[in-house]
Design a protein around this motif. Structure first.
Motif, short mmCIF file in Angstrom:
data_model
loop_
_atom_site.label_atom_id
_atom_site.label_comp_id
_atom_site.label_asym_id
_atom_site.label_seq_id
_atom_site.Cartn_x
_atom_site.Cartn_y
_atom_site.Cartn_z
N ASP A 218 0.92 -1.19 -0.09
CA ASP A 218 -0.02 -0.12 -0.24
C ASP A 218 0.87 1.32 -0.07
O ASP A 218 0.63 2.26 -0.92
CB ASP A 218 -0.89 0.07 1.19
CG ASP A 218 -1.96 -1.04 1.17
OD1 ASP A 218 -2.21 -1.57 -0.13
OD2 ASP A 218 -2.83 -1.42 2.02
N TYR A 219 1.86 1.22 0.80
CA TYR A 219 2.72 2.42 1.05
C TYR A 219 3.41 2.78 -0.19
O TYR A 219 3.87 3.90 -0.70
CB TYR A 219 3.39 2.57 2.15
CG TYR A 219 2.67 3.11 3.34
CD1 TYR A 219 2.62 4.49 3.69
CD2 TYR A 219 1.68 2.19 4.15
CE1 TYR A 219 1.64 5.07 4.53
CE2 TYR A 219 1.08 2.58 5.38
CZ TYR A 219 0.89 4.13 5.49
OH TYR A 219 0.14 4.64 6.60
N SER A 220 4.10 1.66 -0.81
CA SER A 220 4.98 1.67 -1.88
C SER A 220 4.05 2.18 -3.06
O SER A 220 4.61 2.85 -4.03
CB SER A 220 5.50 0.33 -2.35
OG SER A 220 6.30 -0.29 -1.12
N TYR A 222 1.60 4.38 -2.85
CA TYR A 222 1.46 5.33 -2.32
C TYR A 222 2.55 6.37 -2.85
O TYR A 222 1.99 7.55 -3.61
CB TYR A 222 0.98 5.75 -0.79
CG TYR A 222 0.90 7.04 -0.69
CD1 TYR A 222 -0.23 7.83 -0.82
CD2 TYR A 222 1.90 7.69 -0.01
CE1 TYR A 222 -0.25 9.25 -0.47
CE2 TYR A 222 1.93 9.16 0.48
CZ TYR A 222 0.98 9.81 0.28
OH TYR A 222 0.82 10.99 0.68
N ILE A 223 3.68 5.82 -2.42
CA ILE A 223 4.70 6.69 -2.89
C ILE A 223 4.96 6.66 -4.38
O ILE A 223 5.17 7.89 -4.86
CB ILE A 223 6.06 6.17 -2.19
CG1 ILE A 223 5.94 6.31 -0.87
CG2 ILE A 223 7.37 6.72 -3.02
CD1 ILE A 223 7.07 5.51 -0.04
N LEU A 225 2.47 6.41 -6.83
CA LEU A 225 1.63 7.60 -7.34
C LEU A 225 1.77 8.92 -6.92
O LEU A 225 1.72 9.90 -7.74
CB LEU A 225 0.11 7.00 -6.74
CG LEU A 225 -0.36 5.67 -7.24
CD1 LEU A 225 -1.72 5.30 -6.75
CD2 LEU A 225 -0.57 5.79 -8.82
N HIS A 226 2.26 9.16 -5.80
CA HIS A 226 2.77 10.58 -5.34
C HIS A 226 3.80 11.26 -6.21
O HIS A 226 3.71 12.39 -6.55
CB HIS A 226 3.07 10.54 -3.93
CG HIS A 226 3.39 12.21 -3.32
ND1 HIS A 226 2.28 12.77 -3.17
CD2 HIS A 226 4.40 12.75 -2.91
CE1 HIS A 226 2.79 13.94 -2.61
NE2 HIS A 226 4.09 13.87 -2.63
N ASP A 229 2.39 11.71 -9.72
CA ASP A 229 1.42 13.00 -9.73
C ASP A 229 2.07 14.42 -9.82
O ASP A 229 2.14 15.35 -10.49
CB ASP A 229 0.56 13.05 -8.65
CG ASP A 229 -0.45 14.10 -8.50
OD1 ASP A 229 -1.32 14.43 -9.47
OD2 ASP A 229 -0.39 14.93 -7.48
#
Length: 243
Positions: A218-220, A222-223, A225-226, A229
């Motif tokens: 999940d956090y990988s 998120y990083i 995608l962040h 972006d």
């Protein structure tokens, strides 16, 4: 690599006792233990043997292997005594089934996972000789919780397929999973090293694997995608002209 070498050299072990301090359940358990506990501080494990076809537990070769197992188990300093099925005189009518008894000089909840694993390793001697050997009965409970890695593997494969379809790229799908698996491996090795210095329950490694893998992906993700972006916003023109 360094963590793996430390784990192999330290050979940490986990215990099976699970307590939640200062809860009503623990207070009730302590009260029952204080009121009904016997004077003995020993605990037992029963090991059942079944002779191969056309032989009995009184056969010389079968007795030899059983004696070898019990002698091996008795090498554990926590073991007070061992008794064979012949000594206990508990053979069935056709003398093909009987059980040995291993007595620890400890209460059941104080017998370590290391001692339990030593018994499990030792009984492979008779199993390899064709003598069915099982642990049944006694005061000590052998944990039935096992880490079934196949389910985690299936979960990772499904996650990879979903991410590959979502991103349309095998690299983008594999990167979060790769980072999560690497982080999980380091974390599990750290927990195993910690178990050498402090008491950790055997279930802790299972929970760490399940939660670490899920949260790691999940956090990988998120990083990833962040960062994507931020790159999109940086490359976007500051003004848009309409014709």
């Amino acid at each position: 690599m360094i963590l793996a070498v430390l784990v192999l050299s330290l050979k940490p072990s986990f215990h099976g006792e699970l307590t939640i301090p200062n809860t009503p359940a623990e207070k009730a358990a302590n009260l029952i233990k204080g009121e009904f506990a016997g004077t003995s501080e020993q605990s037992t494990v029963n090991i059942v043997f079944k002779a191969p076809d056309n032989r009995t537990l009184e056969s010389e070769d079968v007795q030899s292997k059983i004696t070898e197992v019990l002698n091996e188990i008795s090498k554990d300093s926590k073991v007070a005594s061992v008794q064979s099925p012949i000594e206990l005189n508990n053979l069935n009518e056709d003398k093909t089934i009987g059980y040995a008894q291993v007595t620890f000089a400890l209460e059941a909840d104080k017998v370590s996972e290391k001692s339990k694993e030593y018994i499990l390793d030792s009984i492979e001697i008779t199993r390899d000789a064709g003598i069915q050997t099982e642990i049944m009965g006694g005061d000590i409970t052998f944990s039935s919780i096992q880490f079934e890695g196949i389910y985690e593997v299936i979960g990772v494969v499904v996650a990879f397929i979903v991410l590959a379809i979502t991103f349309g790229s095998f690299i983008a799908a594999g990167l979060p999973i790769l980072i999560a698996v690497l982080g999980l491996g380091i974390s599990l090795l750290g927990i195993m090293i910690g178990a050498y210095f402090i008491d950790l329950n055997s279930i802790s490694i299972i929970l760490a694997a399940m939660l670490g893998l899920a949260v790691g992906i999940d956090y990988s993700l998120y990083i990833l995608l962040h960062d994507s972006d931020k790159n999109w916003q940086r490359d976007m023109p500051s003004t848009i002209q309409f014709q």
